[in-house]
Design an enzyme around this catalytic site. Structure first.
Site, PDB file in Angstrom:
ATOM      1  N   GLU A  11       0.874  -1.163   0.000  1.00 20.87           N
ATOM      2  CA  GLU A  11       0.000   0.000   0.000  1.00 20.87           C
ATOM      3  C   GLU A  11       0.922   1.227   0.000  1.00 20.87           C
ATOM      4  OE1 GLU A  11      -2.627   0.189   3.373  1.00 20.87           O
ATOM      5  OE2 GLU A  11      -3.509   2.065   2.661  1.00 20.87           O
TER       6      GLU A  11
ATOM      7  N   ARG B 261       5.251 -12.793   9.849  1.00 20.89           N
ATOM      8  CA  ARG B 261       5.923 -11.545   9.519  1.00 20.89           C
ATOM      9  C   ARG B 261       7.238 -11.451  10.280  1.00 20.89           C
ATOM     10  NH1 ARG B 261       2.354  -7.576   9.322  1.00 20.89           N
ATOM     11  NH2 ARG B 261       3.737  -5.864   9.799  1.00 20.89           N
TER      12      ARG B 261
ATOM     13  N   LYS C  41       4.495   1.129   9.324  1.00 20.60           N
ATOM     14  CA  LYS C  41       4.634   2.367   8.547  1.00 20.60           C
ATOM     15  C   LYS C  41       4.022   3.552   9.283  1.00 20.60           C
ATOM     16  CE  LYS C  41       3.149   0.258   4.793  1.00 20.60           C
ATOM     17  NZ  LYS C  41       2.620   0.004   3.451  1.00 20.60           N
TER      18      LYS C  41
HETATM   19  P1  ATP Z   1       2.772  -1.909   7.990  1.00 23.09           P
HETATM   20  O1  ATP Z   1       2.011  -2.583   9.070  1.00 23.09           O
HETATM   21  O2  ATP Z   1       4.208  -1.684   8.280  1.00 23.09           O
HETATM   22  O3  ATP Z   1       2.106  -0.682   7.474  1.00 23.09           O
HETATM   23  P2  ATP Z   1       1.582  -3.408   5.958  1.00 23.09           P
HETATM   24  O4  ATP Z   1       1.423  -4.850   6.065  1.00 23.09           O
HETATM   25  O5  ATP Z   1       0.388  -2.562   6.192  1.00 23.09           O
HETATM   26  O6  ATP Z   1       2.801  -2.962   6.819  1.00 23.09           O
HETATM   27  P3  ATP Z   1       1.636  -3.342   3.126  1.00 23.09           P
HETATM   28  O7  ATP Z   1       2.084  -2.257   2.246  1.00 23.09           O
HETATM   29  O8  ATP Z   1       0.201  -3.667   3.179  1.00 23.09           O
HETATM   30  O9  ATP Z   1       2.166  -2.981   4.571  1.00 23.09           O
HETATM   31  O10 ATP Z   1       2.494  -4.659   2.897  1.00 23.09           O
HETATM   32  C1  ATP Z   1       2.927  -5.151   1.661  1.00 23.09           C
HETATM   33  C2  ATP Z   1       3.354  -6.569   1.850  1.00 23.09           C
HETATM   34  O11 ATP Z   1       4.437  -6.646   2.770  1.00 23.09           O
HETATM   35  C3  ATP Z   1       2.235  -7.412   2.424  1.00 23.09           C
HETATM   36  O12 ATP Z   1       2.172  -8.609   1.697  1.00 23.09           O
HETATM   37  C4  ATP Z   1       2.637  -7.627   3.844  1.00 23.09           C
HETATM   38  O13 ATP Z   1       2.127  -8.814   4.332  1.00 23.09           O
HETATM   39  C5  ATP Z   1       4.159  -7.606   3.762  1.00 23.09           C
HETATM   40  N1  ATP Z   1       4.755  -7.218   5.040  1.00 23.09           N
HETATM   41  C6  ATP Z   1       4.517  -6.095   5.743  1.00 23.09           C
HETATM   42  N2  ATP Z   1       5.198  -6.095   6.910  1.00 23.09           N
HETATM   43  C7  ATP Z   1       5.901  -7.256   6.941  1.00 23.09           C
HETATM   44  C8  ATP Z   1       6.803  -7.858   7.884  1.00 23.09           C
HETATM   45  N3  ATP Z   1       7.122  -7.274   9.037  1.00 23.09           N
HETATM   46  N4  ATP Z   1       7.327  -9.074   7.569  1.00 23.09           N
HETATM   47  C9  ATP Z   1       7.019  -9.672   6.416  1.00 23.09           C
HETATM   48  N5  ATP Z   1       6.191  -9.167   5.491  1.00 23.09           N
HETATM   49  C10 ATP Z   1       5.621  -7.971   5.743  1.00 23.09           C
HETATM   50 MG    MG Z   2      -1.365  -2.677   5.160  1.00 23.75          MG
END
Ligand code: ATP
Ligand code: MG
Length: 564
Positions: free
Chosen positions: A36, A261, A271
């Site tokens: 995102e 994760r 983020k």
């Molecule tokens: P955040 O919680 O940091 O905002 P998010 O999951 O909302 O992270 P996205 O942009 O939706 O961020 O994530 C893109 C991809 O990265 C998704 O497939 C998500 O599952 C993966 N991802 C995000 N954080 C991690 C992590 N700590 N370890 C492994 N994969 C991750």
């Molecule tokens: Mg997300």
């Protein structure tokens, strides 16, 4: 049929192997990385990128880069650009053009109409609060909405009018008609579309209804022909819904697979929280070398090879766990140690005068950059003059036990050069040592005592007449706590910031071979650590080096200091 030829086996490759055996996807493997664009990517995303691109590569498949841009409020093109840069820096190539969930808004709208026609979605006029209350809890089933049994015609009409902008924000939503008594809360008639009069960074004002993540995600995977939709564990409870939409629509049905994760000690992995650090100026931007963002890690001087190696080492697991940040640092050291030129740099200079060394004399040494590696033979010249700089803490007027460096009356080796013995110190009016005086043994040129006498200490140095000035930024962990969010009531993670995470040394002295160093160059500063010439702030007249990682873990020392 594609075959997994690599040794890199895990539970995800097991699932893919099964599919290949049964022919479920005709042997094809297509994954996607779906960020995102609401912030910069962090090391957790790097793990996901390495996994998605790595697995596809392993099977000769392809990976899409798709921006999951369904929430117009938090998204920004700055983030889109940074994400593309980060994926490429890690060394991966997505298939074809960059894709956007927003490109499928028309198709997703058609899918929603189809689900309404099937009698499996309805427009609900309840408020967000009412919907929340009717949803029930983990122990109580939900209650059907009074609007749940609207006719297909009425639902089609209302949904089209939602799209046409006839209704106020928050006044109506489209919900899937699944099961209000399901033990899985995600299945209790989840929202598919909400009204939002917001300008989208790509579709502008074309839409005033936006699909939810759950509705957009699986259908986007399907449209793109994704075979394996790899996501993090928190989406496990969403999988039944993912499957329900695809099954209801009878369209291409990827397999969702969840993995744990990455959690890293002393590191924030959200983020939203990283954005707060940037907005409240706790750090100098998203690419501050202390940030766990890919941009920050890159600016610290870490190479993409090390990030990929780290992702490999931690592997993929089905259960959440915490990885020690020391493993990351260790991986970075192992990556840089064999390949960086080893040079002398004095970070906190103290002048040393060799009183029996003629003023106009220069002793030139030809020194290997890679003394430790017989395969590499590159050298540079290092001049020795009467005045040199040494590290302040390589001299002690009153040496503690086991201190083998320079002290009054002691002899040490100036690395690669000669042996010197301290004869005197010069102090300023306040009693601070401003110069150390030594004599050298002219017979020891080259660094060995002529009579074989033992000299325990070896210190690095730089000729004062030839020194190259630099600023060196010493970075340490941004947080004092293993889990930065672990705070007492009434405090937040910013209370755990390490006050010493950035120390700027403005008066460093480098050996002259570094005069021509270019932004982006990396060096090992002997006895100190690995350093990167910062491409962002270095100018032709001012060099700025970032500490990538010290030679040894200095963390224990800092925690001790903080606690005392
Ligand atoms: P955040 O919680 O940091 O905002 P998010 O999951 O909302 O992270 P996205 O942009 O939706 O961020 O994530 C893109 C991809 O990265 C998704 O497939 C998500 O599952 C993966 N991802 C995000 N954080 C991690 C992590 N700590 N370890 C492994 N994969 C991750
Ligand atoms: Mg997300």
């Amino acid at each position: 049929m594609s075959e997994n030829t690599s040794e890199n086996k895990n539970f995800i490759t097991d699932i893919i192997d099964e599919h290949n055996e049964s022919g479920r996807f005709g042997g094809e493997v297509r994954t996607r990385f779906p960020p995102e664009p609401n912030g910069y990517l962090h090391i957790g995303h790097a793990k996901s990128i390495c996994l998605n691109f790595g697995i596809a590569e392993q099977y000769g498949g392809k990976t899409n880069l798709r921006f999951d841009d369904t929430n117009p409020i938090k998204e920004d093109v700055e983030y889109v650009n940074s994400i593309e840069e980060d994926v490429q820096w890690l060394g991966f190539h997505w298939d074809g053009d960059v894709l956007y969930a927003s490109d499928y808004f028309d198709q997703l709208y058609e899918f929603a109409l189809e689900i309404i026609r099937l009698g499996k979605a309805y427009v609900d006029d309840s408020s967000a609060e009412e919907i929340r209350q009717m949803r029930g809890s983990l122990t109580e089933p939900g209650v059907n909405s009074p609007y749940r049994d609207r006719s297909v015609e009425e639902n089609l009409d209302l949904f089209k009018r939602m799209r046409a902008g006839e209704f106020e924000e928050g006044s109506r939503v489209l919900r899937a008609k699944v099961d209000m008594s399901s033990p899985n809360m995600n299945m209790r008639d989840p929202v598919m579309y909400r009204i939002l009069f917001a300008t989208h960074h790509r579709t502008g004002d074309k839409w005033c209804i936006y699909p939810t993540y759950d509705f957009a995600h699986g259908q986007s995977d399907s449209i793109e022909g994704i075979t394996h939709s790899i996501c993090t564990l928190e989406f496990e409870d969403h999988r039944p819904l993912y499957d329900w939409y695809l099954h209801t629509l009878e369209i291409h049905h990827p397999q969702q697979i969840e993995f744990a994760r990455l959690n890293l000690s002393y590191t924030l992995m959200s983020k939203r929280k990283l954005l707060k650090l940037v907005q409240d100026k706790h750090v100098d931007g998203w690419d501050d070398p202390r940030m766990p963002t890919i941009a920050g890690i890159r600016r610290r001087g870490v190479r993409p090879e090390a990030v990929r190696e780290f992702a490999d080492r931690i592997g993929v697991a089905k259960a959440n766990s915490m990885i020690d940040i020391a493993l990351f640092d260790h991986t970075v050291r192992q990556d840089l140690d064999p390949i960086l030129k080893r040079v002398m740099a004095v970070l906190n200079p103290l002048k040393l005068v060799i009183t029996n060394f003629p003023e106009d004399k220069e002793e030139i040494f030809e020194v290997d950059y890679f003394r430790h590696d017989k395969e590499k033979s590159e050298t540079r010249t290092v001049p020795l003059t009467r005045e040199v700089y040494i590290e302040q803490d390589d001299f002690s007027e009153d040496p503690p036990p086991k201190y083998f460096r320079l002290a009054p009356g002691r002899e040490v080796r100036l690395m690669n050069a000669c042996l010197v013995t301290c004869t005197d110190v010069v102090k300023d009016g306040d009693g601070n040592i401003i110069e150390v005086h030594c004599t050298y043994d002219p017979e020891s040129i080259g660094g060995q005592a002529p009579d074989g006498r033992r000299v325990k200490g070896t210190i690095h140095w730089v000729s004062a007449a030839h020194a190259v000035d630099a600023e060196v930024r010493m970075y340490d962990r941004l947080f004092l706590n293993e889990v930065p969010e672990d705070v007492p009531e009434g405090k937040d993670f910013t209370d755990n910031l390490n006050p010493d995470s950035k120390v700027v040394l403005t008066n460093a002295k480098l050996e002259p071979a570094l005069a021509g160093a270019q932004p982006g160059d990396r060096f090992q500063f002997l006895r100190e650590g690995f350093f990167y010439l910062d491409p962002k702030e270095t100018t032709p007249s001012h060099k700025v080096f970032n500490l990538t990682v010290p030679l040894r873990d200095s963390w224990a020392k800092i925690v001790e200091k903080h606690n005392s």
